[in-house]
Enzyme design. Structure first.
Site, PDB file in Angstrom:
ATOM      1  N   PRO A  72      35.208  62.603  56.661  1.00  0.00           N
ATOM      2  CG  PRO A  72      35.952  60.645  55.670  1.00  0.00           C
ATOM      3  CD  PRO A  72      35.367  61.181  56.933  1.00  0.00           C
TER       4      PRO A  72
ATOM      5  CE  LYS B  12      37.996  65.444  60.344  1.00  0.00           C
ATOM      6  NZ  LYS B  12      37.965  66.712  59.594  1.00  0.00           N
ATOM      7  CB  CYS B  13      40.888  57.859  58.490  1.00  0.00           C
ATOM      8  SG  CYS B  13      40.376  56.161  58.228  1.00  0.00           S
ATOM      9  N   PRO B  14      39.631  57.756  55.311  1.00  0.00           N
ATOM     10  CG  PRO B  14      38.806  56.221  53.719  1.00  0.00           C
ATOM     11  CD  PRO B  14      38.372  57.356  54.635  1.00  0.00           C
TER      12      PRO B  14
END
Lengths: 130, 74
Positions: A72, B12-14
């Site tokens: 992420p 995407k996580c989280p």
């Protein structure tokens, strides 16, 4: 201190989470900020402690440069942690050890000694070190 | 008693849960939040988040090709 949050009649206990980050590589930084942001999003009190080995990444703009395939966005994780009340502490020894000045640090970083960090997290129920 | 929608597609996580937590601060008891997500762990993560924060997960279902829609009662 643990906080009891009353939501619609249900009582939810938050935990205190302490995470120590020891390096500037993605294997240090992603686990630190992914677990920190997950915890803080669930209402936990989160304290991150950066040792001198991890300190350079707390210079303004450095965390934003971190990327890794399939992972992420680091900037959003850091902003998420800080906006939901997570604290970022830097070991005071890092300033001299890594030739850093307080003015170079990103906003919100607190420079603390080991004793105050240990005092701060003495009631933490969950701890990690990466 | 408003219904809010949160689109987390591509995150995407989280990050979807972070967005839910940030949005939650703006909501009132009685409000409903609808979340769209395509993160693989989203169904389990949103269930865990609701359980931790005392919110009611009304439903979390796969809509199509890996997209999930969850409804949370505040």
């Amino acid at each position: 201190m643990n906080v009891a949050i009353s939501t619609g009649g249900k009582i939810v206990m938050s935990k205190k989470v302490a995470i120590v980050c020891n390096g500037v590589e993605t294997k240090n930084l992603y686990p630190t900020f992914i677990l920190a942001s997950s915890a803080v999003a669930s209402g936990d009190e989160v304290v991150l402690f950066f040792t001198p080995g991890a300190a350079p990444v707390l210079r303004k703009g450095e965390l934003e440069k971190i990327t890794a395939k399939g992972m992420p966005d680091m900037k959003e994780l850091v902003e998420g942690v800080q906006s939901l009340g997570g604290r970022i502490l830097l070991c005071e020894l890092a300033l001299e050890a890594k030739d850093m000045k307080k003015e170079e640090l990103r906003d919100g970083v607190e420079v603390v000694g080991a004793t105050s960090f240990m005092s701060d997290i003495h009631d933490a129920q969950i701890t990690f070190s990466f | 008693m408003a219904t809010h929608t949160l689109d987390t597609l591509g995150l995407k996580c989280p990050q979807p849960i972070l967005k839910v937590a940030a949005t939650a601060k703006e909501l009132q008891p009685g409000d409903k939040l609808e979340v769209i997500a395509d993160c693989h762990s989203f169904p389990e993560d949103i269930e865990a988040w609701c359980s931790r924060t005392g919110k009611t997960l009304i439903v979390c279902a796969e809509e199509s090709d890996g997209k999930y829609k969850a409804q949370i009662q505040f």
